[in-house]
Design a protein around this motif. Structure first.
Motif, PDB file in Angstrom:
ATOM      1  N   ARG A 162       0.857  -1.183   0.000  1.00 55.84           N
ATOM      2  CA  ARG A 162       0.000   0.000   0.000  1.00 55.84           C
ATOM      3  C   ARG A 162       0.893   1.233   0.000  1.00 55.84           C
ATOM      4  O   ARG A 162       1.635   1.461   0.955  1.00 55.84           O
ATOM      5  CB  ARG A 162      -0.916   0.011   1.221  1.00 55.84           C
ATOM      6  N   PRO A 204       2.368   4.887   0.561  1.00 52.00           N
ATOM      7  CA  PRO A 204       2.100   5.826   1.654  1.00 52.00           C
ATOM      8  C   PRO A 204       1.262   7.000   1.179  1.00 52.00           C
ATOM      9  O   PRO A 204       1.388   7.450   0.041  1.00 52.00           O
ATOM     10  CB  PRO A 204       3.507   6.281   2.081  1.00 52.00           C
ATOM     11  N   ARG A 205       0.396   7.484   2.082  1.00 52.33           N
ATOM     12  CA  ARG A 205      -0.414   8.662   1.765  1.00 52.33           C
ATOM     13  C   ARG A 205       0.401   9.908   2.074  1.00 52.33           C
ATOM     14  O   ARG A 205       0.344  10.453   3.172  1.00 52.33           O
ATOM     15  CB  ARG A 205      -1.703   8.630   2.592  1.00 52.33           C
ATOM     16  N   ASP A 210      -0.036  12.816   0.984  1.00 56.88           N
ATOM     17  CA  ASP A 210      -0.857  13.992   1.215  1.00 56.88           C
ATOM     18  C   ASP A 210      -1.201  14.134   2.688  1.00 56.88           C
ATOM     19  O   ASP A 210      -1.294  15.243   3.217  1.00 56.88           O
ATOM     20  CB  ASP A 210      -2.130  13.923   0.371  1.00 56.88           C
ATOM     21  N   HIS A 211      -1.372  12.993   3.377  1.00 58.19           N
ATOM     22  CA  HIS A 211      -1.597  13.043   4.816  1.00 58.19           C
ATOM     23  C   HIS A 211      -0.319  13.448   5.545  1.00 58.19           C
ATOM     24  O   HIS A 211      -0.357  14.202   6.516  1.00 58.19           O
ATOM     25  CB  HIS A 211      -2.089  11.689   5.319  1.00 58.19           C
TER      26      HIS A 211
END
Length: 810
Positions: free
Chosen positions: A586, A588-589, A591-592
């Motif tokens: 997955r 990494p986000r 934007d978070h």
């Protein structure tokens, strides 16, 4: 007055309430009741509230069932009576009910003509401009809700009831924006909704009014408020260092308030109104970006810390996407003032002890490069050109070009810190590349760490490339597919100080992050690799020197992980590897991560901070191993982007990547088995006792699934096929003999990874004799050893190391 009041009271004695609750007579009755109450007092307030509540219910029913009810509502002058009551400043319960009644009517009535009747004759504008008690939070909340309800009814037709073009008055808007920055979040949110609804109306006169005095200062005020939020966030960050318990909570609250306001500004930009956007952009640049954020980055102003200023610049690029604004922001940040570029270079220096400043700087640059509204030519002017697709046929020309520009460059020596001076340039590329070269030769040692780390590299980074380069006529295919190790560094050219990207700095930073894994946060690695991937894409093979640096860093990361392998028990390490393998699937986000308040706080060094490991430094042996695993997968994912042709495509971890090749209900050909099945009875411990009487057979490592064991049943005694009734993993299997019956064995099956959401489970199997049971136990243990070895070999292949370097741990 007294005479009229007495007459009203006497006539009220002869009024009777109609029996039909939903009728015209009931409307007339309520109208007479309100007329009989010219002055609302504390004694009559409750009765008036009930009348207003009943009227709202009655009119809404009539809107859907009987139009005569609304006609009676207007005929008796109910709106005039309501305004007369509100003008008296009655008890606040009456004011609240009156505003709520109006909001309900406006939101629920569907007949357009009824809405026009309510809005006509300036009645509603009179209520809007009435001086309500704004110090009463409940009254103010209902008043703003009433205004928002009106705004939701606005369109190019109904705007005429509120906006007077000749007199240039718009009370609905001017009264509402007084509360745009109210401390109560629900009130502020309602005002934002109202204003956005007003901005959407396609009325040229209205849009001219919005950017003209006296209401035009609203937009600069939004930017001033954004600056105020920035200063509040700075105060919260400063206070958090002395209050680690509640400080982060206040930082989060201050950041949430700032981001809410910033997203409101984004919503205004998204409407695409040139006039409003121009006013906002001018104010944003002149009142916030240049005098506060950019000045704080260059330290010519002390309003904000450099870390916070870079963080807020990242928020602007990450949140806003108006092309003209982004173009202006890019210019203000990267091309207008050389001091800004120098400050970015200083923030991204190679001293890994400056993670607090480097991480916001990386976040800022990543937000700039990843913003689709940033033009490629603007990035190129600042030396931040995005990667372009690169074909193998173009590698030869690129290699020739790179060798030509690098072959004559000054050499970097670990024994000599003299660096050839770069030619003057206004681009960020020169600054970043020069910093990469200078810091590579003169990097200061970081302070001692609590954890054991490898010995410092002698003059890390570019000095490793100081020997004469090879001929640039190397085969492009070989350039794209070879994967050099740290010992092959002498094959490559040395990059010059005017290399066109800040790649040298970023790759060298990766090298030091790999060499000092416990001195920077994983978020720094994530952003560094993400930014490098945006800048280079798959073209790293065309930059031999940078490729060598990356390969050295990758070797260090793998070696660190191989060392960590022996720090934990085998089963624990493999389980952790499988967990991180799944997590790495997955992406990494980011934007978070860009909006994470932990970026603003001092780097935490303990799990007691409550932060995820990616946002702090590791603490303890277990977290050191976890950190080594996560670092490996970050680098491996980066290598898959930067050097896709050099990364082998292993089978992965088949017991995780693919469903089991055998499942309950499948059929097995018994004649295909390499060893005969073992007759027994057995089942899961959770199954019904009836399974104890069913003859079954134990099959260990069938050819289709060598890492599994199964229990099968024959449909008939002489059948050649059998049906699978139980499936389990051999890896990690624990087998014991029953304490009271030596012909029975018990097994505990451990799933490959907790992230697969499968729990441990147990089973039993009974054999005809004790010797058969012991043989089955021995075969299961042998199968477990083989499965563990295969599991470890797959992990070694994924790490890119020889299986023999790990398998001796078995």
């Amino acid at each position: 007055m007294f005479h009229n009041t007495m007459l009203s009271r006497i006539s009220g004695l002869f009024r009777t309430k109609p029996r039909d609750r939903f009728s015209v007579d009931m409307v007339m009755f309520y109208g007479e009741e309100l007329a009989a109450t010219p002055v609302v007092t504390d004694k009559t307030a409750e009765g008036v509230v009930e009348i207003l509540r009943a009227v709202a219910e009655l009119v809404i029913w009539g809107d859907q069932n009987d139009g005569a009810i609304f006609d009676a509502f207007m005929e008796v002058g109910m709106l005039d009576a309501l305004f007369r009551i509100l003008k008296q400043n009655p008890p606040h319960v009456v004011v609240v009910q009156g505003l709520q009644t109006l909001s309900i009517l406006l939101s629920q009535i569907t007949a357009q003509t009824s809405i026009y009747f309510i809005l006509s004759n300036n009645r509603i504008n009179n209520i809007i401009t009435h001086a309500f008690d704004s110090s009463n939070e409940e009254i103010l909340a209902y008043y703003v809700t009433f205004l928002k309800t009106l705004a939701l009814k606005l369109d190019n037709t109904t705007i005429q009831f509120f906006f007077n073009v000749e007199e240039r008055t718009f009370p609905l808007y001017t009264e509402a924006i007084r509360y745009y920055n109210h401390s109560e979040s629900m009130i502020a949110a309602a005002v934002r909704t109202l204003t956005l609804q007003v901005f959407r109306i396609p009325n040229a006169a209205l849009r001219t009014f919005l950017v003209s005095p006296p209401v035009a200062p609203y937009f600069p005020a939004l930017i001033t408020t954004l600056a105020t939020h920035a200063h509040r966030l700075q105060a919260a960050v400063t206070a958090a260092s002395s209050d680690p318990a509640s400080g982060p909570v206040r930082v989060r609250a201050a950041l949430d308030a700032l981001l809410d306001h910033l997203f409101y500004i984004h919503d205004i930009y998204a409407l695409g109104l040139a006039g409003i956007n121009s006013v906002l952009t001018t104010s944003l640049l002149n009142d916030l970006v240049r005098p506060v954020l950019v000045a704080s980055v260059t330290r010519s102003s002390s309003e904000l810390s450099s870390e916070l200023a870079l963080f807020l610049l990242a928020q602007l690029f990450h949140t806003l996407d108006d092309p003209l604004l982004i173009r202006a922001l890019t210019s203000a940040l990267l091309t207008e003032d050389v001091a800004v570029r120098q400050a970015l270079v200083a923030a991204l220096n190679l001293n890994v002890g400056t993670d607090e400043l480097a991480l916001p700087a990386l976040a800022c640059l990543y937000a700039v490069v990843s913003n689709d509204a940033v033009r490629s030519r603007d990035l190129a002017a600042a030396g931040l050109a995005r990667a372009r697709p690169l074909s193998l046929t173009s590698l030869a020309s690129l290699e020739d070009r790179e060798s030509t520009s690098w072959g004559n460059s000054s050499q970097f020596s670990s024994c000599d810190s003299e660096i050839a001076e770069a030619e003057p340039s206004d681009s960020l590329a020169t600054d970043l590349s020069a910093s990469a070269a200078t810091d590579a030769s003169t990097v200061e040692p970081a302070p001692p760490a609590e954890h054991n780390e490898p010995a410092p590299l002698p003059a890390p980074s570019l000095s490793l490339l100081s020997l004469p380069s090879s001929s640039p006529a190397a085969s492009p295919a070989a350039s794209a597919t070879d994967s050099p190790s740290a010992h092959d560094a002498t094959r490559y050219d040395t990059p010059s100080l005017d290399t066109p990207f800040p790649d040298a700095l970023l790759v060298t930073k990766l090298l030091l992050l790999a060499h000092h894994p416990t001195r920077s946060r994983l978020a720094t690695m994530h952003l560094t690799t993400a930014l490098l991937s945006l800048l280079l894409g798959s073209s790293l093979p065309a930059h031999p020197a940078l490729r060598t640096l990356f390969d050295i860093a990758y070797v260090l990361v793998v070696e660190r992980l191989r060392s960590a392998f022996f720090e934990l028990p085998l089963n624990l390490f493999t389980a952790m590897f499988e967990d991180e393998y799944l997590a790495a699937q997955r992406p990494p986000r980011l934007d978070h991560a860009l909006a994470d308040p932990s970026l603003l706080l001092p780097v935490a060094r303990t799990s007691l901070s409550g932060l995820d490991l990616a946002k702090r430094l590791p603490s303890g042996e277990l977290e050191d191993v976890t950190r080594a695993l996560q670092t490996f997968f970050i680098f491996r994912n980066a290598k898959a982007t930067l050097l896709p042709l050099t990364l082998a495509s292993p089978a992965g971890l088949p017991w995780i990547d693919a469903p089991p090749p055998l499942a309950v209900g499948d059929s097995i050909a018994l004649q295909s088995l390499q060893s005969p099945p073992m007759p027994c009875t057995g089942s899961r411990d959770a199954d019904t006792p009836d399974a104890a009487n069913v003859p079954r057979m134990l099959v260990i490592a069938p050819p289709a699934a060598p890492h599994l064991f199964v229990l099968v049943e024959r449909p008939a005694p002489d059948a050649g096929d059998a049906t699978v009734v139980l499936v389990g993993h051999l890896a990690g299997l624990a087998v014991t003999t029953d304490a009271t019956d030596m012909s029975v064995i018990h097994g505990l099956v451990q799933p490959p990874s907790p992230l697969l959401r499968t729990r441990k489970w147990s089973f039993w199997a009974a054999f005809p004799s004790m010797s058969d049971a012991l043989t089955a136990k021995s075969e299961l243990e042998r199968g477990r050893a083989a499965a563990d070895a295969a599991r470890l070999t797959a992990i070694a292949n994924h790490m890119g190391v020889a299986p023999s370097s790990l398998t001796h741990a078995l």
